[in-house]
Design a protein around this motif. Structure first.
Motif, mmCIF file in Angstrom:
data_model
loop_
_atom_site.group_PDB
_atom_site.id
_atom_site.type_symbol
_atom_site.label_atom_id
_atom_site.label_comp_id
_atom_site.label_asym_id
_atom_site.label_seq_id
_atom_site.Cartn_x
_atom_site.Cartn_y
_atom_site.Cartn_z
ATOM 1 N N LYS A 81 43.483 15.987 57.358
ATOM 2 C CA LYS A 81 44.358 16.013 58.531
ATOM 3 C C LYS A 81 45.608 15.171 58.316
ATOM 4 O O LYS A 81 46.632 15.403 58.955
ATOM 5 N N LYS A 82 45.506 14.187 57.407
ATOM 6 C CA LYS A 82 46.650 13.305 57.142
ATOM 7 C C LYS A 82 47.540 13.851 56.032
ATOM 8 O O LYS A 82 48.500 13.195 55.644
ATOM 9 N N GLY B 51 44.033 13.766 51.497
ATOM 10 C CA GLY B 51 42.708 14.376 51.460
ATOM 11 C C GLY B 51 42.146 14.419 50.050
ATOM 12 O O GLY B 51 40.947 14.147 49.840
ATOM 13 N N TYR C 117 37.789 15.187 56.656
ATOM 14 C CA TYR C 117 38.701 14.895 57.772
ATOM 15 C C TYR C 117 40.005 14.259 57.310
ATOM 16 O O TYR C 117 40.999 14.271 58.030
ATOM 17 N N GLU C 118 40.017 13.658 56.112
ATOM 18 C CA GLU C 118 41.234 13.021 55.621
ATOM 19 C C GLU C 118 42.332 14.031 55.335
ATOM 20 O O GLU C 118 43.509 13.665 55.231
ATOM 21 N N GLY D 145 29.722 12.326 55.248
ATOM 22 C CA GLY D 145 31.168 12.165 55.374
ATOM 23 C C GLY D 145 31.718 10.999 54.588
ATOM 24 O O GLY D 145 32.919 10.949 54.301
ATOM 25 N N PRO E 282 34.876 13.147 52.546
ATOM 26 C CA PRO E 282 35.719 12.889 53.723
ATOM 27 C C PRO E 282 36.742 14.019 53.960
ATOM 28 O O PRO E 282 37.953 13.841 53.769
ATOM 29 N N GLY F 134 33.793 6.710 58.590
ATOM 30 C CA GLY F 134 34.355 7.924 59.176
ATOM 31 C C GLY F 134 35.799 7.728 59.574
ATOM 32 O O GLY F 134 36.531 6.895 59.042
ATOM 33 N N GLU F 135 36.218 8.508 60.562
ATOM 34 C CA GLU F 135 37.605 8.432 61.001
ATOM 35 C C GLU F 135 37.900 7.072 61.608
ATOM 36 O O GLU F 135 39.049 6.625 61.619
#
Length: 358
Positions: A244-245, A250, A241-242, A235, A239, A332-333
């Motif tokens: 999501k922003k 992302g 998960y980025e 990750g 990444p 990570g987050e």
């Protein structure tokens, strides 16, 4: 003066006890010790000069590939006779029919090279020397144990000061790498290493430095996966998960992660080439200056090489330690959680109720 005061003085300061500024019994005064140290260094310098001159007289330079005793023109022939190709000499060849060219830098050939033999010698010296220094360790240490503990504690404090508490578990790796590379570098300054084909400084061979860099690379990659897990470590470079922003955030995070991934593969290249270039370049410079000046100037250059070789060993080991700490750092987050938090959770020092759920 009363008899009570006389008794008190006798107890407070026994006869013959050393006072401030007195020299302990059996110890030489500071001025004498300084003169003795200076004399030893002068004898060492004179020995190096005499050895270089004696070697020049006994075995004068001869053309590269020629025979001893052939005429050698100054200065071109003198310099060329001292230079070696980066590829090391092959001591034992397991496939003589497919021997690589002497000018090849990195080789894949089943053989035992001069640098590999020398490295085995260095490993034996470091291991056996360490065992002898700490053998029969006592609460009140002897001279050998004092030396070993001083070196270990000094390097340990230095490493922890650079890497923080997260680097403490990896201090033995840092110290081991430093001592091995330090003696790998220094042994090239000790005859007959570098003077005969069968022995040569290990760090002057790019195959050896690449091998050491790959070992370091494997260690910090393994620790990254072990501490963060497969998902947590990957990750850092992907990444996802980025997103999501937002799409923009992302894409930027993914671009930065891919750059970090490419830099991971650059690390072993920089580690190996920096060490090889400095040690091999130092050998070339020392050989050229020795050929031109016979014996006097090389003494100063040897002193400089001792310092530079130690610095190169320190750079390699420090970078290895820092790369390990960076590998176990969480990206990570929970941005901002550093490697100490990861280590604390792994060692169970953080209560389970406070640890993030997966």
């Amino acid at each position: 003066m009363s008899s009570e005061n006389v008794a008190t003085d006798a107890v407070a300061e026994p006869a013959g006890s050393p006072r401030l500024g007195d020299t302990p019994a059996g110890a030489a005064p500071p001025a004498r010790r300084a003169r003795r140290t200076a004399t030893r260094w002068l004898v060492l310098v004179a020995a190096v000069v005499v050895l270089d001159i004696a070697a020049f007289i006994a075995v004068p330079p001869f053309p590269k590939g020629g025979q001893p005793g052939q005429a050698c023109d100054f200065p071109v022939c003198f310099i060329e006779s001292t230079l070696e190709f980066p590829a090391p000499h092959t001591d034992i060849d397991f496939a003589p029919g497919s021997a690589p060219s002497p000018s090849d830098l990195v080789t894949f050939h089943p053989s035992i090279s001069s640098t590999l033999v020398t490295m085995w010698i260095v490993m034996a010296i470091v291991i056996v020397g360490s065992i002898l220094l700490v053998r029969g360790s006592k609460l009140i240490p002897g001279r050998g144990q004092n030396v070993f503990e001083f070196i270990y504690e000094f390097l340990s404090d230095f490493g922890v000061g650079l890497s923080g508490p997260a680097g403490k578990p990896y201090i033995p790796i840092f110290i081991g790498a430093f001592l091995l590379i330090l003696f790998d570098n220094w042994i090239g300054l000790v005859p007959p290493v570098g003077k005969i084909d069968e022995l040569r400084a290990p760090s002057s061979d790019v195959n050896i430095t690449v091998g050491m860099a790959l070992v370091s690379f494997s260690i910090f990659q393994f620790e990254g996966f072990r501490r963060l897990g497969i998902g947590g470590y990957l990750g850092k470079f992907f990444p996802i998960y980025e997103f999501k922003k937002g799409i923009g955030a992302g894409i930027i995070a993914l671009f930065v992660g891919l750059i970090e991934l490419m830099l991971e593969f650059v690390k072993p290249v920089t580690l190996s080439m920096r060490l090889f270039g400095n040690i091999y370049g130092g050998e070339v410079a020392l050989g050229v200056i020795t050929a031109l000046t016979i014996g006097f100037v090389p003494v100063l250059l040897i002193a400089l090489e001792l310092m530079l070789n130690a610095i190169q060993a320190l750079i390699f080991s420090v970078l290895t330690l820092l790369f390990i700490v960076l590998a176990i750092e969480s990206h990570g987050e929970e941005e901002g959680h550093i490697a100490e938090d990861v280590l604390a959770r792994a060692e169970g020092s953080v209560p389970s109720a406070l640890q993030p759920s997966h």
